[in-house]
Design a protein around this motif. Structure first.
Motif, PDB file in Angstrom:
ATOM      1  N   LYS A 311      -2.805 -38.289   3.724  1.00 48.06           N
ATOM      2  CA  LYS A 311      -2.236 -38.328   2.799  1.00 48.06           C
ATOM      3  C   LYS A 311      -1.974 -37.320   1.746  1.00 48.06           C
ATOM      4  O   LYS A 311      -2.358 -36.619   1.553  1.00 48.06           O
ATOM      5  N   SER A 312      -0.491 -37.736   1.214  1.00 51.14           N
ATOM      6  CA  SER A 312      -0.034 -36.751   0.427  1.00 51.14           C
ATOM      7  C   SER A 312      -1.067 -36.402  -0.864  1.00 51.14           C
ATOM      8  O   SER A 312      -1.613 -37.516  -1.232  1.00 51.14           O
ATOM      9  N   LEU A 313      -1.185 -35.072  -1.587  1.00 48.73           N
ATOM     10  CA  LEU A 313      -1.604 -34.914  -2.885  1.00 48.73           C
ATOM     11  C   LEU A 313      -0.598 -35.242  -4.048  1.00 48.73           C
ATOM     12  O   LEU A 313      -0.084 -34.042  -4.451  1.00 48.73           O
ATOM     13  N   ALA A 438       0.767 -31.325   2.242  1.00 50.51           N
ATOM     14  CA  ALA A 438       0.119 -32.921   1.763  1.00 50.51           C
ATOM     15  C   ALA A 438      -0.147 -32.037   0.629  1.00 50.51           C
ATOM     16  O   ALA A 438       0.375 -33.418  -0.873  1.00 50.51           O
ATOM     17  N   ALA A 439      -0.192 -31.051   0.180  1.00 52.34           N
ATOM     18  CA  ALA A 439      -0.675 -30.188  -0.508  1.00 52.34           C
ATOM     19  C   ALA A 439       0.351 -30.307  -1.730  1.00 52.34           C
ATOM     20  O   ALA A 439       0.475 -30.272  -3.120  1.00 52.34           O
ATOM     21  N   ARG A 440       1.224 -29.996  -1.287  1.00 49.77           N
ATOM     22  CA  ARG A 440       2.893 -29.446  -2.111  1.00 49.77           C
ATOM     23  C   ARG A 440       3.231 -31.423  -2.445  1.00 49.77           C
ATOM     24  O   ARG A 440       4.141 -31.410  -3.769  1.00 49.77           O
ATOM     25  N   GLY A 491      -3.390 -42.425   7.545  1.00 46.53           N
ATOM     26  CA  GLY A 491      -4.278 -41.579   8.021  1.00 46.53           C
ATOM     27  C   GLY A 491      -5.027 -41.166   6.714  1.00 46.53           C
ATOM     28  O   GLY A 491      -5.243 -42.424   5.572  1.00 46.53           O
ATOM     29  N   PRO A 492      -6.089 -40.336   7.057  1.00 41.11           N
ATOM     30  CA  PRO A 492      -6.778 -40.328   5.551  1.00 41.11           C
ATOM     31  C   PRO A 492      -7.084 -39.920   4.259  1.00 41.11           C
ATOM     32  O   PRO A 492      -6.027 -38.908   4.295  1.00 41.11           O
ATOM     33  N   PRO A 493      -7.722 -39.718   3.971  1.00 40.65           N
ATOM     34  CA  PRO A 493      -7.546 -38.930   2.743  1.00 40.65           C
ATOM     35  C   PRO A 493      -7.670 -37.881   2.647  1.00 40.65           C
ATOM     36  O   PRO A 493      -8.304 -36.870   3.852  1.00 40.65           O
ATOM     37  N   ALA A 494      -6.615 -36.829   2.237  1.00 41.82           N
ATOM     38  CA  ALA A 494      -6.885 -35.357   2.550  1.00 41.82           C
ATOM     39  C   ALA A 494      -7.920 -34.766   2.256  1.00 41.82           C
ATOM     40  O   ALA A 494      -8.449 -33.346   3.491  1.00 41.82           O
ATOM     41  N   PHE A 495      -9.367 -35.426   1.617  1.00 44.42           N
ATOM     42  CA  PHE A 495     -10.662 -34.489   1.621  1.00 44.42           C
ATOM     43  C   PHE A 495     -11.085 -35.272   2.708  1.00 44.42           C
ATOM     44  O   PHE A 495     -11.709 -33.503   3.310  1.00 44.42           O
ATOM     45  N   ARG A 496     -11.320 -35.181   3.711  1.00 46.23           N
ATOM     46  CA  ARG A 496     -11.562 -35.655   5.224  1.00 46.23           C
ATOM     47  C   ARG A 496     -10.543 -35.070   6.062  1.00 46.23           C
ATOM     48  O   ARG A 496     -11.464 -34.378   6.915  1.00 46.23           O
ATOM     49  N   SER A 497      -9.761 -35.057   6.070  1.00 45.38           N
ATOM     50  CA  SER A 497      -9.012 -33.496   7.094  1.00 45.38           C
ATOM     51  C   SER A 497      -9.895 -32.230   6.344  1.00 45.38           C
ATOM     52  O   SER A 497     -10.170 -31.873   7.601  1.00 45.38           O
ATOM     53  N   ARG A 498      -9.332 -32.178   5.904  1.00 44.22           N
ATOM     54  CA  ARG A 498     -10.863 -30.780   5.309  1.00 44.22           C
ATOM     55  C   ARG A 498     -12.116 -30.652   5.848  1.00 44.22           C
ATOM     56  O   ARG A 498     -12.579 -29.367   6.076  1.00 44.22           O
TER      57      ARG A 498
END
Length: 662
Positions: A311-313, A438-440, A491-498
């Motif tokens: 997911k986008s931030l 996502a960070a953008r 999809g997952p929260p971005a922290f899960r992808s990290r």
């Protein structure tokens, strides 16, 4: 003279939908001080939260939705007959609970911005003692765009349940039952609910809001079951992560995992940080995983072979996708059944291309060589197919790297790989690139285009509800929309992808390849992908990190089976282009009331079904209600509650002696 017996309603399922049904019953009864009603609520796990969101589950499991984007209360966006009763979103509830126990200037500022009606609703029922202390760390760090733990969402649901019960008129007696309903039979003019432990509950009206119903094994699963059992292999079958027993998965052992959606990320968390490992952040912002030594090594696969996108931030709730073409459709002027591929899919694609290039034009002026209005005209004139739209726009976007490659996003693995290491590197690079996008946040053209497609699922589902699309469309474009939309938006929260990246680097997660075939060979599970040379991996453990969707035709649920066997239920039939109907996975119901349609086509006198088991007919039943979104679930619970209440009150007007002999 005989007096009427009290009316009686039975709600099967005490999760979110059951709670909403109680609240909607209260809204319908707000001016009925004279009502005499027994309300039975039956759940086999936890009344108020249900199985999926029960409050005793581990905190490593988080929601896939955002704290301020979920509610159980209606607002004036909801298309319904009943009265609007507003209340706090989950985020607002968390802030109000924290402020009540630990007031501060920070929480006071947020509380001041919460609508007075939401604050008043919170004041009606206090949170349970000790809740703030138990969740202090999570509550103090919560922001509107946080992904709360599932247990905390369960606490919100339990509070919503308590408030809904408190708002019922005094003549409504609530009876809570912990157990599983296995059959409903009509006898003596009433419905008799049979529980697995032998208890029976009589009712005049019944609503089955069961959530996920168990499904029988697929053909491939049945073929795998015998050899796996004979060799004593450990197979963790498809289910909710909170219900899957991973304790027997041995440390250090290879484990084959099928599924790369949210179930995979839950499995990943439970088998790593759930076993004592830690993620540590370095000064450059990268994560490193510190193992406990109790972790297995996960070898993951799925049909596409890649994990769902993060997911986008945005630093806030996601922006509303414009979708001016799709949302501008006048459904009353469309002939049903609708040909989705011809009449709806082109609108979704054009909206997505416009979203992409409008963002690109904003963040990189000059990347598009004509004005945005002119480019939109190009998009509108082009045939509504992915490749045709891409070709039409390409001359005006000189750098190929700036073009919207939707084909690659939908089908990301379009090559073969020389070995597992090459495929692992491919997946890792894809995750890194996706996290960068996502960070953008709102400045990512790619995420804007993909979010437009993901967001199209709800309005497209509304258009196609109850046979709006023909069977061919449902199997083609509509199915593609939901598959791609899930990969892009669920999809997952971005922290899960990290975290996944850190586990890849630690050697604890590897990837088998797309559409891996899983068999039992030489006494072990074996998985291999035709797209990755030498991809074969052997393991004594197989984890299916997904849930089967409900399918009435293959149901393993005793309640559903009892209704089918009695002729009171049948599968919903999607219209066929050639005439007739094609059976689907869903119950067939009366759209206006939620009452079952029986084998003979008649509308059931008392039994309703609501929610997930209707997804193939009603659509959009899995998504939690969002504020100001005219939620499918809230529209549904309002009409079903009103129908059940009308049936029960009508039955209660009949003398008890007549009802018992009817």
């Amino acid at each position: 003279m005989t007096t009427p017996a009290p009316a009686s309603i039975a709600l099967i399922g005490g999760g979110p939908r059951g709670v909403s049904l109680i609240e909607r019953l209260g809204a319908a009864l707000r001016d009925r001080a004279d009502v005499d009603l027994d309300l039975h609520i039956i759940d086999d796990t936890q009344v108020g939260a249900g199985r999926t969101w029960r409050t005793d589950q581990v905190r490593e499991l988080c929601m896939n939705t955002l704290a301020d984007a979920v509610t159980l209360f209606t607002d004036d966006s909801v298309t319904m007959t009943g009265a609007v009763v507003e209340g706090p979103t989950m985020y607002e509830w968390c802030v109000l609970a924290l402020h009540a126990e630990r007031p501060s200037s920070d929480t006071a500022a947020v509380v001041a911005d919460i609508a007075a009606s939401h604050v008043a609703a919170f004041a009606d029922v206090p949170v349970r003692p000790g809740l703030v202390d138990e969740y202090a760390a999570e509550l103090t760090g919560l922001v509107p765009h946080s992904h709360p733990s599932r247990a905390l969402y369960g606490e919100y649901l339990r509070w919503c349940h308590a408030r809904a019960v408190a708002m019922l008129p005094g003549g409504v007696r609530v009876r809570e039952h912990l157990g599983r309903v296995v059959a409903v039979e009509r006898s003596g003019g009433r419905e008799i609910l049979s529980l697995a432990d032998g208890r029976e509950i009589p009712a005049d009206a019944v609503v089955a809001a069961t959530g996920w119903m168990p499904r029988g094994a697929t053909a491939s699963e049945s073929a795998l079951a015998g050899p796996a059992a004979r060799r004593g292999l450990l197979w963790v079958r498809p289910d909710s992560p909170a219900d899957q027993d991973l304790a027997a998965v041995p440390a250090g052992a290879p484990v084959i995992v099928r599924g790369l959606g949210m179930g995979f990320y839950d499995t990943m968390a439970l088998l790593t940080i759930g076993r004592g490992g830690r993620f540590l952040e370095s000064e450059d912002g990268l994560l490193r995983y510190e193992a406990s030594g109790d972790e297995p090594v996960l070898h993951a696969t799925s049909r596409r072979g890649l994990p769902f996108r993060a997911k986008s931030l945005y630093g806030s709730l996601p922006p509303r996708a414009p979708q001016r073409r799709l949302r501008g459709v006048d459904a009353t002027r469309m002939s049903r059944p609708i040909d989705f591929d011809a009449d709806v899919w082109p609108l979704i694609l054009r909206d997505a291309f416009e979203a992409y290039y409008a963002t690109l034009d904003r963040v990189r002026p000059g990347a598009v060589t004509i004005g945005l209005a002119d480019l939109v005209r190009v998009i509108d004139r082009a045939p509504g197919h992915i490749d045709a739209l891409a070709a039409a726009v390409a001359p005006f976007v000189p750098d190929p790297r700036d073009r919207f490659d939707l084909r690659a996003a939908i089908d990301p693995v379009r090559q073969t790989f020389s070995g597992p290491a090459a495929f692992d590197a491919f997946v890792r690079d894809a995750i890194v690139e996706d996290l960068a996008e996502a960070a953008r946040g709102a400045d990512s053209p790619l995420k804007a285009g993909l979010w437009s497609i993901a967001s199209a699922r709800q309005p497209a589902s509304v258009l196609g509800s109850f046979g709006g699309y023909d069977a061919r469309s449902r199997e083609a474009g509509f199915a593609l929309l939901h598959a791609a939309g899930g990969m892009f938006g669920s999809g997952p929260p971005a922290f899960r992808s990290r975290q996944l990246l850190a586990l890849i680097d630690a050697g604890l997660v590897r990837f088998v390849g797309p559409a891996a075939n899983v068999t039992v060979e030489n006494g072990r599970f074996h998985a291999s992908s035709a797209d990755v040379d030498g991809s074969g991996v052997d393991a004594d453990v197989l984890v299916d990190a997904f849930m089967h969707p409900h399918d009435l035709r293959e149901t393993a649920d005793p309640l559903a089976r009892s209704l089918i066997d009695a002729g009171r239920a049948r599968p919903f039939g999607a219209p066929s282009p050639g005439g007739g109907a094609v059976p689907t996975e869903a119950f067939d119901i009366d759209p206006g009331t939620g009452r079952l349609i029986g084998r003979d086509g008649s509308v059931d006198p008392a039994v309703h079904v609501a929610g997930i088991p209707l997804d193939a007919a009603l659509h959009d039943t899995i998504i939690s209600p969002m504020p100001r979104a005219d939620s499918t679930m809230l529209r549904e619970t309002d009409r079903v509650a009103r129908s059940a209440l009308a049936i029960a009150l009508a039955a209660a007007s009949v003398p008890a002696t007549v009802r018992s002999t009817a």
